[in-house]
Write a protein that holds these residues in place. Structure first.
Motif, PDB file in Angstrom:
ATOM      1  N   UNK A  76      59.762  33.103   0.249  1.00 31.41           N
ATOM      2  CA  UNK A  76      60.630  32.243  -0.565  1.00 31.41           C
ATOM      3  C   UNK A  76      62.109  32.563  -0.355  1.00 31.41           C
ATOM      4  N   UNK A  77      62.417  33.745   0.140  1.00 28.13           N
ATOM      5  CA  UNK A  77      63.812  34.098   0.422  1.00 28.13           C
ATOM      6  C   UNK A  77      64.381  33.308   1.598  1.00 28.13           C
ATOM      7  N   UNK A  78      63.522  32.830   2.465  1.00 28.89           N
ATOM      8  CA  UNK A  78      63.970  32.231   3.716  1.00 28.89           C
ATOM      9  C   UNK A  78      63.785  30.722   3.804  1.00 28.89           C
ATOM     10  N   UNK A  79      63.269  30.086   2.768  1.00 24.63           N
ATOM     11  CA  UNK A  79      62.974  28.657   2.899  1.00 24.63           C
ATOM     12  C   UNK A  79      64.150  27.757   2.539  1.00 24.63           C
ATOM     13  N   UNK A  80      65.087  28.247   1.767  1.00 30.65           N
ATOM     14  CA  UNK A  80      66.227  27.415   1.393  1.00 30.65           C
ATOM     15  C   UNK A  80      65.796  26.223   0.553  1.00 30.65           C
ATOM     16  N   UNK A  81      66.404  25.077   0.830  1.00 30.78           N
ATOM     17  CA  UNK A  81      66.093  23.856   0.079  1.00 30.78           C
ATOM     18  C   UNK A  81      65.102  22.972   0.818  1.00 30.78           C
ATOM     19  N   UNK A  82      64.231  23.565   1.598  1.00 27.84           N
ATOM     20  CA  UNK A  82      63.254  22.855   2.406  1.00 27.84           C
ATOM     21  C   UNK A  82      62.066  22.441   1.527  1.00 27.84           C
ATOM     22  N   UNK A  83      61.971  21.150   1.240  1.00 25.89           N
ATOM     23  CA  UNK A  83      60.937  20.639   0.334  1.00 25.89           C
ATOM     24  C   UNK A  83      59.520  20.879   0.872  1.00 25.89           C
ATOM     25  N   UNK A  84      59.218  20.616   2.147  1.00 32.45           N
ATOM     26  CA  UNK A  84      57.856  20.900   2.624  1.00 32.45           C
ATOM     27  C   UNK A  84      57.483  22.382   2.486  1.00 32.45           C
ATOM     28  N   UNK A  85      58.425  23.264   2.728  1.00 31.74           N
ATOM     29  CA  UNK A  85      58.141  24.696   2.569  1.00 31.74           C
ATOM     30  C   UNK A  85      57.917  25.038   1.102  1.00 31.74           C
ATOM     31  N   UNK A  86      58.649  24.382   0.213  1.00 32.86           N
ATOM     32  CA  UNK A  86      58.446  24.609  -1.219  1.00 32.86           C
ATOM     33  C   UNK A  86      57.042  24.149  -1.625  1.00 32.86           C
ATOM     34  N   UNK A  87      56.587  23.051  -1.061  1.00 33.69           N
ATOM     35  CA  UNK A  87      55.234  22.577  -1.355  1.00 33.69           C
ATOM     36  C   UNK A  87      54.195  23.582  -0.878  1.00 33.69           C
ATOM     37  N   UNK A  88      54.453  24.230   0.258  1.00 37.06           N
ATOM     38  CA  UNK A  88      53.539  25.276   0.723  1.00 37.06           C
ATOM     39  C   UNK A  88      53.474  26.428  -0.270  1.00 37.06           C
ATOM     40  N   UNK A 115      50.168  27.306  -2.064  1.00 38.50           N
ATOM     41  CA  UNK A 115      49.749  28.681  -1.840  1.00 38.50           C
ATOM     42  C   UNK A 115      49.484  29.410  -3.146  1.00 38.50           C
ATOM     43  N   UNK A 116      50.311  29.151  -4.136  1.00 43.49           N
ATOM     44  CA  UNK A 116      50.123  29.777  -5.447  1.00 43.49           C
ATOM     45  C   UNK A 116      48.839  29.272  -6.108  1.00 43.49           C
ATOM     46  N   UNK A 117      48.574  27.986  -6.000  1.00 44.57           N
ATOM     47  CA  UNK A 117      47.342  27.426  -6.563  1.00 44.57           C
ATOM     48  C   UNK A 117      46.125  28.029  -5.861  1.00 44.57           C
TER      49      UNK A 117
END
Length: 106
Positions: free
Chosen positions: A69-81, A85-87
């Motif tokens: 999460x430190x490296x994804x920035x404001x990347x929406x697809x990465x946030x969805x991962x 991933x948490x689910x």
């Protein structure tokens, strides 16, 4: 996304604490809130397995979800991962716990 990393880190530390506390418990520890702990035939082995579950879960949470999460920035697809991933992480914990419970239940 430092905030997300901090939230994951705090949760990982709490789960690590649950795992360490369960290892030292003299009675069987419960997983679900509001539900009595199961009656098990070997409390020490059950608590050790339960403890291992939470320690490994804390490590997975931090390594696979927190640090990226430190490296994804404001990347929406990465946030969805991260969300999916948490689910998956939560369902994985539940499945492993149910296997532990069925193994040690009297």
């Amino acid at each position: 996304m430092l905030f997300i990393f901090v939230v994951y880190s705090i949760c990982a530390v709490l789960f690590l604490g649950i795992g360490l506390r369960a290892r030292r418990a003299k009675e069987a520890v419960g997983f679900f809130t509001g539900v009595e702990p199961p009656t098990v035939y070997d409390i020490e082995k059950y608590n050790r397995a339960f403890s291992r579950l939470w320690v490994v879960a804390a490590g997975i949470l931090e390594m696979l979800l927190g640090i990226p999460s430190l490296f994804i920035g404001q990347n929406i697809p990465a946030m969805l991962l991260l969300v999916f991933g948490t689910v998956a992480w939560v369902f994985g914990i539940i499945i492993v716990y149910l296997r532990i419970e069925s193994k040690y239940r009297q």
